[in-house]
Design an enzyme around this catalytic site. Sequence first.
Site, PDB file in Angstrom:
ATOM      1  N   HIS A   1      -9.224   2.886  -2.806  1.00 40.11           N
ATOM      2  CA  HIS A   1      -7.820   2.594  -2.513  1.00 40.11           C
ATOM      3  C   HIS A   1      -7.242   1.815  -3.687  1.00 40.11           C
ATOM      4  O   HIS A   1      -7.578   0.645  -3.903  1.00 40.11           O
ATOM      5  CB  HIS A   1      -7.757   1.773  -1.225  1.00 40.11           C
ATOM      6  CG  HIS A   1      -6.383   1.433  -0.744  1.00 40.11           C
ATOM      7  ND1 HIS A   1      -5.234   1.997  -1.251  1.00 40.11           N
ATOM      8  CD2 HIS A   1      -5.971   0.541   0.204  1.00 40.11           C
ATOM      9  CE1 HIS A   1      -4.183   1.488  -0.627  1.00 40.11           C
ATOM     10  NE2 HIS A   1      -4.606   0.601   0.254  1.00 40.11           N
TER      11      HIS A   1
ATOM     12  N   CYS B   1       0.812  -1.227   0.000  1.00 38.44           N
ATOM     13  CA  CYS B   1       0.000   0.000   0.000  1.00 38.44           C
ATOM     14  C   CYS B   1       0.841   1.271   0.000  1.00 38.44           C
ATOM     15  O   CYS B   1       0.392   2.312  -0.454  1.00 38.44           O
ATOM     16  CB  CYS B   1      -0.926   0.030   1.222  1.00 38.44           C
ATOM     17  SG  CYS B   1      -1.895  -1.447   1.464  1.00 38.44           S
TER      18      CYS B   1
END
Length: 394
Positions: free
Chosen positions: A344, A94
């Site tokens: 995301h 991430c």
Amino acid sequence: MTAELLPPDRQPVIVAARRTPVRRANGSLKGLRAHQLLAPVLQQLLTDAKVSAAEISDVVIGNAVGGGGNVARLALLEAGLPVSVPGLTVDRQCGSGLDAIVLAAGLVATGGNGVYLAGGVESISTAPLRAYRNDDGEPEFFARARFVPNSYGDPDMGVAAENVAARFGIGRPRQDELALRSHQRALGAASAGHFSGEITPLETPDGTISADDGPRRGLSPAVLKRFPAAFVDGGTVTAGNSCFDADAASAVVMTSLLRARELGVPDGLLVLATDTAGVDPELLGIGAAVAAGRMLAARELSAESLDLVEFNEAFASQTLACLDRLGIDAERVNLDGGALALGHAYGASGAVLVTRLLAQARRGGNYGALALAMISIAGGMGTAALLRYEAIAD
């Protein structure tokens, strides 16, 4: 107290930033692979910064679930940059997009005085199927790669978000409140045109895509209450207070303060400090707070000294836990909404944070404003970057 600047030929500064629309995975961008998402952003950045493609020293790009093969090199060639420009792909899950920017800042700080394109991209829609090879040679498909060894638990992201909620006392009402505010802010920002200057439209087989598709107008406290626990029976983390998977690309132009002045760039974000921390993988969502807290403490900076804060809202529980630990009022964070509303896009999300900060700083026009970007990372890590908005000219 703030960080002392490096000499002008080694002081990193971000002078331009762009992103694609952030769109739901398996939706309107499913016809574009990662390099096709990123290439238009790279092209637009060259125009924005008024630099020629041949002047680019390197392209550093984060990516988490792509097919390998160095997507940075693939995308830069797709964008028409010359073969003399190299590319490097970074995987810190991430955090990949933000860590690519951190790496580019380090390249400037070592004295290269070059011009770099750095950021991240993720096409979850076109991510390849993955499999282990069994002893008999047959494939065993898996949904995600391992973050840590089994001895550390290797929790899924949602389970880890529940762990954080339980450990740090983040109840469901606060999580739902944050999610609702994120959607409302993103809708308001879009309506006010706040995203128009940072988005590079994409051409798809079905037409031009120029806006995000995540923020929900019909969301309300009553609607949020109807969502059941998504990961743990009786838990507080739901689909309503968690992000959704998305496709997107985002990148910045990074160079030295000296080179930026030569280019005649009016303003930018100075990179003052960065930090990356490791934490217990069972509580991976707290990683950003550990990195940011250590970075700020080393410079004797308080939460009150920050003017702009962007945090990747993968889950409301971890967002609130990190902000509580740092003493940052959640009302001051993600002024135009965050990943709970926008989505995301794994490897791109950290770069989206920086793109948002530059847009907000320019809109505010407050030279000297301190900005913080931070993201928690699968496997138990977190990365943070401290930036300052300044005029570039002497």
